[in-house]
Write a protein that holds these residues in place. Sequence first.
Motif, PDB file in Angstrom:
ATOM      1  N   TYR A 118       3.229 -10.427   7.802  1.00  0.00           N
ATOM      2  CA  TYR A 118       2.598  -9.384   7.833  1.00  0.00           C
ATOM      3  C   TYR A 118       3.278  -8.180   8.536  1.00  0.00           C
ATOM      4  O   TYR A 118       4.216  -8.367   9.218  1.00  0.00           O
TER       5      TYR A 118
ATOM      6  N   ASP B 217      -4.810   3.171   7.630  1.00  0.00           N
ATOM      7  CA  ASP B 217      -5.070   1.987   6.586  1.00  0.00           C
ATOM      8  C   ASP B 217      -5.271   2.754   5.151  1.00  0.00           C
ATOM      9  O   ASP B 217      -5.089   1.884   4.251  1.00  0.00           O
TER      10      ASP B 217
ATOM     11  N   ARG C  85       0.870  -1.247   0.104  1.00  0.00           N
ATOM     12  CA  ARG C  85       0.034   0.078   0.024  1.00  0.00           C
ATOM     13  C   ARG C  85       0.862   1.211  -0.043  1.00  0.00           C
ATOM     14  O   ARG C  85       1.852   1.155   0.442  1.00  0.00           O
TER      15      ARG C  85
ATOM     16  N   VAL D 147       2.437  -4.929   3.013  1.00  0.00           N
ATOM     17  CA  VAL D 147       1.462  -5.281   4.001  1.00  0.00           C
ATOM     18  C   VAL D 147       1.375  -6.563   4.529  1.00  0.00           C
ATOM     19  O   VAL D 147       1.463  -7.187   5.575  1.00  0.00           O
TER      20      VAL D 147
ATOM     21  N   TYR E  38      -3.793   0.195  -2.633  1.00  0.00           N
ATOM     22  CA  TYR E  38      -3.334  -1.158  -2.356  1.00  0.00           C
ATOM     23  C   TYR E  38      -3.043  -1.587  -3.568  1.00  0.00           C
ATOM     24  O   TYR E  38      -3.840  -1.714  -4.575  1.00  0.00           O
TER      25      TYR E  38
ATOM     26  N   VAL F 112      -0.591  -4.352  10.647  1.00  0.00           N
ATOM     27  CA  VAL F 112      -1.749  -4.979  10.360  1.00  0.00           C
ATOM     28  C   VAL F 112      -2.018  -6.426  10.977  1.00  0.00           C
ATOM     29  O   VAL F 112      -3.042  -7.189  10.738  1.00  0.00           O
TER      30      VAL F 112
END
Length: 121
Positions: free
Chosen positions: A59, A89, A38, A48, A93, A63
């Motif tokens: 990860y 967030d 992202r 991400v 993406y 997140v």
Amino acid sequence: HVQLVESGGGSVQPGGSLRLSCRISGLADTNYCMGWFRQAPGKEREGVAAIDGDGSTTYADSVKGRFTISKDNGKNTVFLQMNSLKPEDTGMYYCAAGGPGSCGLGSLFFHAWGQGTQVTV
């Protein structure tokens, strides 16, 4: 020629959920390193989540516990389930495809990218 097409982005209230999809063509299957990145306005692109050929996942700390990456090899599709979304967030993406070997959150593991789908929280 590998093509990746993302979908599922949109606007959501904090605490809400979205599910991103990435349809891949031009690869024999998705038993390769696949990832989601992202990029927020004014910030660098960041990894991400990633999933390798064996299904092991990685990860970003920001997140963990909220996002889940998965793939459907039969449909050549990779997903990113995003829960408990936060304003931070927000961003574009991107889905990314890598090779059958090493996998992680760094851009160096990937050689093909989608056009992106916008997520706004």
